[in-house]
Structure formats: structure tokens, C-alpha cells
Design a protein around this motif. Sequence first.
Motif, PDB file in Angstrom:
ATOM      1  N   VAL A  89      45.921  77.918 -32.749  1.00  0.00           N
ATOM      2  CA  VAL A  89      44.640  77.311 -32.401  1.00  0.00           C
ATOM      3  C   VAL A  89      44.709  75.837 -32.768  1.00  0.00           C
ATOM      4  N   TYR A  90      44.464  74.969 -31.778  1.00  0.00           N
ATOM      5  CA  TYR A  90      44.577  73.535 -31.992  1.00  0.00           C
ATOM      6  C   TYR A  90      43.195  72.908 -32.154  1.00  0.00           C
ATOM      7  N   ARG A 158      44.171  74.108 -41.617  1.00  0.00           N
ATOM      8  CA  ARG A 158      44.331  72.661 -41.512  1.00  0.00           C
ATOM      9  C   ARG A 158      45.598  72.345 -40.738  1.00  0.00           C
ATOM     10  N   LEU A 159      45.510  71.403 -39.817  1.00  0.00           N
ATOM     11  CA  LEU A 159      46.645  71.025 -38.989  1.00  0.00           C
ATOM     12  C   LEU A 159      47.403  69.864 -39.622  1.00  0.00           C
ATOM     13  N   PRO A 178      48.853  73.850 -36.468  1.00  0.00           N
ATOM     14  CA  PRO A 178      48.263  74.570 -37.601  1.00  0.00           C
ATOM     15  C   PRO A 178      49.322  74.870 -38.660  1.00  0.00           C
ATOM     16  N   PHE A 179      48.987  74.630 -39.930  1.00  0.00           N
ATOM     17  CA  PHE A 179      50.001  74.777 -40.983  1.00  0.00           C
ATOM     18  C   PHE A 179      49.412  75.295 -42.294  1.00  0.00           C
ATOM     19  N   PHE A 180      48.407  74.602 -42.852  1.00  0.00           N
ATOM     20  CA  PHE A 180      47.862  74.965 -44.157  1.00  0.00           C
ATOM     21  C   PHE A 180      46.644  75.881 -44.012  1.00  0.00           C
ATOM     22  N   LEU A 181      46.476  76.766 -44.998  1.00  0.00           N
ATOM     23  CA  LEU A 181      45.239  77.524 -45.156  1.00  0.00           C
ATOM     24  C   LEU A 181      44.572  76.991 -46.419  1.00  0.00           C
ATOM     25  N   LYS A 195      37.479  74.536 -35.288  1.00  0.00           N
ATOM     26  CA  LYS A 195      37.950  74.893 -36.626  1.00  0.00           C
ATOM     27  C   LYS A 195      38.222  76.397 -36.659  1.00  0.00           C
ATOM     28  N   GLN A 196      39.341  76.765 -37.268  1.00  0.00           N
ATOM     29  CA  GLN A 196      39.694  78.179 -37.377  1.00  0.00           C
ATOM     30  C   GLN A 196      39.486  78.664 -38.813  1.00  0.00           C
TER      31      GLN A 196
END
Length: 318
Positions: A89-90, A158-159, A178-181, A195-196
Motif C-alpha cells: 500500500v503506497y 511508514r514508507l 512500505p517498510f516500518f511499522l 495511511k495503512q
Amino acid sequence: MIISWKGGAMCKIVFLILLVLKVVTDSVAEVPEGFKVLADEGPDYISLPAEWKEVYNEDDKKAVSSLNVTNEEKEKGYIIFAKHYLDKVYENTVPSNNEKVNKFKAFASLGEYEPLTFCLYGLKKVKNISIELGEVKLKDDKDADAIPVDHFDIRVVRLVRVRSRKAEASQKIYSWEPFFLEKKLKFDLETGRTKQVWITVKIHENIKAGNYFGKVVVKTEGRETSSLDLQIKVLPFKLATPNIGFTLSKAIVGKDEETMLNCFIDQREHGISGGETSVDVEIKSRDQKLSDDDITHFTKKSKLIMDTVKKANFPIKS
């Protein structure tokens, strides 16, 4: 009301029953180890030289033109939708009309971590969004079994900037992936941006099997604006530990023991049964020739990794 009586054997039995109940309750409610090792946020973004240009991974213009927006969604300022958790998800991802949701389901076995995810697409700027979770209970009964609130971890994706897949070797263009939670108590949503939300649930090994029901609440400025029905089916068995080692290639994160250990524990908690113990040879000396200093560095790093893997206590020993 407090009832007291004399009688040593009976008192001991009652005391032991209460003690066992307390131990079981405490063990169920304890924060899962896989949550304890997670950091709250990633590092700050660094500034980029002016020659680097941003490109988007998706063309959102056509998707926006075909989006049906209700009056209720306009008033809230956002659309709730969901994709499979393996789908990327971008920032400019636009929901299709059939991706809108007001409930979601998941299933997991005893002792398993399971992800649930949904997205918010901004129709206007919305500030101070928070995500809250009520009780998730076996049935609609105040005395029914519940999944402890500490067994849910709510985060926002967070991207980060990466070299674009569309870039030629000489081109300096990047996109966001997408990379960080990250643990965000509150976050803002921009117009035309997504926002995911990423929720992970850990099912305790001693909980009753069955269907658990609850609600995920979306608040803006402290006021509830949406709620999603949640159903989690707990299966009546635990997945067996495989008798062979599963590991991740290039799975070592960080250079210090604490960061490595947290990384390995996180892997172990999510089913990785053996820690990676390989290490690349690095030439650290200034002349870029393999020397005794490099061998010393390699040996030291290898020992650190081996010792940390042992501390992580993987099911399959390396």
C-alpha cells in the motif's frame, strides 16, 4: 465480603487454588515477547540532494475518477478500505469501490501471531486520528473469555525512500515503499493520501478455541467517527515445530548485541526455527587489502552473531 475459618488443610487448598488462578491469569495477560522487542519508531528521514526526483509507484488519477464517495464518507473525511496484508500500500494508493469495508475477519492457531490490516484514504485533511480496540470476547457475555488487550499491537505503516524500480542505472529517481511499522498514538491524514493501519494479535496457547468478537474504533480529535466489527476464529490446536531449521537470508539487523537479539527473538516468535549464523567478510583496513586486522574484525563479529543466536533460543540449534 470476606469469609474466614480455621482449618489448615482447607485453607491451604483454597490458597493454592487462588494462587494457580492468579498465575494462569497473569500468564495470559502478559505482553507477548514478540511485542516487547519492537521499537516504537524508525530513524528520521535524511535530506536528499536536489538532483534526486520522486516518482509514484501507482497512477492514482484514473482510480480517483472512478471512486464512489458517500455523504457519510465526505463528512468523516476519509474512506476505510482493506487489502491483503501481503499487498503493498503506497502513499497514493486509491481504494477501489469493492475494497471498502466495515468489518474484517482472521483466524489463527494457539500460540500464533496473526496480522490484520486496513487503510484510510483521505478525502480532506484529518488531524489527530487514533485507533482503539475494545474487548475481543468469545461471546456477548461479561464473564466470557477474552483475548487480552495486551495481546494486540496497533501500528501505522511508514514508507521509506528507495531507488525506483523504473530507474535506469544512471537515473537518480526514487519512490516510497512500505517498510516500518510504527507505534503512533495519533497521526494525521492528508487529502488524496493513504495511511495503512497494521494490527497484530498474539493468540495465547491456553485460551479457549472459538469465535471472538470485538470492535476497532477510529477516532478523530478524540471523537469516534467509525467502528469496524472484528471477528477472530481461534483454532483448537497449536502448529507443530518443524524438525528442520527455517531461517532468513541476510536476516541480521544491527551491529550491537541488543539490536541483533531483539531481531532474532522477533523472528523466533514468528516461526523462524533457526537463526542465521553466516557473516560476510569485510575489508576494514584503509588499503582495502585483506589483513590481520580484517581477520580479527571478522572473527569478533562472527562470535557476536553466534553468541546472540544462542541467546535467542531458537527451536532448532545452529
